[in-house]
Scaffold this motif. Structure first.
Motif, short mmCIF file in Angstrom:
data_model
loop_
_atom_site.label_atom_id
_atom_site.label_comp_id
_atom_site.label_asym_id
_atom_site.label_seq_id
_atom_site.Cartn_x
_atom_site.Cartn_y
_atom_site.Cartn_z
N ASP A 68 7.00 -6.18 0.05
CA ASP A 68 7.41 -5.90 -1.31
C ASP A 68 6.42 -4.93 -1.97
O ASP A 68 5.22 -5.23 -2.07
N VAL A 69 6.92 -3.80 -2.42
CA VAL A 69 6.06 -2.75 -2.96
C VAL A 69 5.32 -3.21 -4.21
O VAL A 69 4.12 -2.95 -4.36
N SER A 70 6.00 -3.90 -5.10
CA SER A 70 5.34 -4.34 -6.33
C SER A 70 4.24 -5.36 -6.03
O SER A 70 3.18 -5.34 -6.66
N GLU A 71 4.46 -6.23 -5.06
CA GLU A 71 3.43 -7.19 -4.66
C GLU A 71 2.25 -6.47 -4.02
O GLU A 71 1.10 -6.80 -4.28
N ARG A 72 2.53 -5.47 -3.19
CA ARG A 72 1.46 -4.71 -2.55
C ARG A 72 0.61 -4.00 -3.61
O ARG A 72 -0.62 -4.00 -3.53
N ARG A 73 1.27 -3.41 -4.62
CA ARG A 73 0.53 -2.75 -5.69
C ARG A 73 -0.33 -3.76 -6.46
O ARG A 73 -1.46 -3.47 -6.83
N SER A 99 -1.76 4.14 -5.90
CA SER A 99 -1.01 5.23 -6.54
C SER A 99 0.08 5.78 -5.63
O SER A 99 1.09 6.29 -6.10
N SER A 100 -0.12 5.63 -4.33
CA SER A 100 0.90 6.13 -3.40
C SER A 100 2.16 5.27 -3.41
O SER A 100 3.20 5.69 -2.92
N LEU A 101 2.08 4.08 -3.98
CA LEU A 101 3.24 3.17 -4.00
C LEU A 101 3.99 3.15 -5.32
O LEU A 101 4.97 2.44 -5.46
N ILE A 102 3.54 3.95 -6.28
CA ILE A 102 4.17 3.94 -7.60
C ILE A 102 5.44 4.80 -7.56
O ILE A 102 5.43 5.93 -7.07
N ALA A 103 6.51 4.24 -8.09
CA ALA A 103 7.77 4.98 -8.14
C ALA A 103 7.61 6.20 -9.04
O ALA A 103 6.85 6.19 -10.01
#
Length: 143
Positions: A68-73, A99-103
């Protein structure tokens, strides 16, 4: 008649000396208590270090295991927060990785992440790069 004012002056002087002595004794007791707490904290430093290392390892494992991207961030930001107090290069690494995972349309997260990166850069002495990020963030906040 001259003795009465002199006696009062002597009494006031004795009261003043007693007050100073009591105040000094209390301050010495407080200083001893503060030094005791400081000594205990220094002795317990290995415990705090172990707790911090365990917390970092737990977060890194969670980071590796989640998709999950939001959990990883969130985990990256937590790692940034831990590292920024003692290892700024690692804090900068996790801020940049986050920062690489921010939409592309999530401006608030971009600004917050930019502030994290700027904080790490400033702490490492890269003032001009930190300033550039802050200037870029300032324009985005008003939008």
């Amino acid at each position: 008649m001259c003795r009465l004012p002199m006696l009062r002056s002597l009494q006031l002087m004795l009261l003043l000396i007693a007050g100073v002595a009591i105040s000094y004794a209390q301050s010495q007791q407080q200083l001893g208590s503060i030094l005791y707490v400081l000594d205990r904290t220094i002795l317990e430093k290995p415990i705090y270090d172990r707790q911090k290392r365990n917390n970092i390892q737990d977060l890194q494992l969670k980071l590796l295991r989640t998709e999950d991207v939001s959990e990883r961030r969130r985990f990256m930001h937590e790692l940034f927060s831990i590292y920024r107090s003692f290892r700024l290069d690692s804090a900068l690494y996790f801020a940049r990785l986050g920062s690489s995972l921010i939409a592309s349309d999530d401006e608030a997260s971009k600004v917050n992440n930019g502030l994290d990166i700027a904080e790490a850069l400033k702490g490492l002495g890269y003032y001009s790069q930190a300033r550039e990020l802050l200037d870029a963030s300032r324009g985005k906040v008003g939008e």
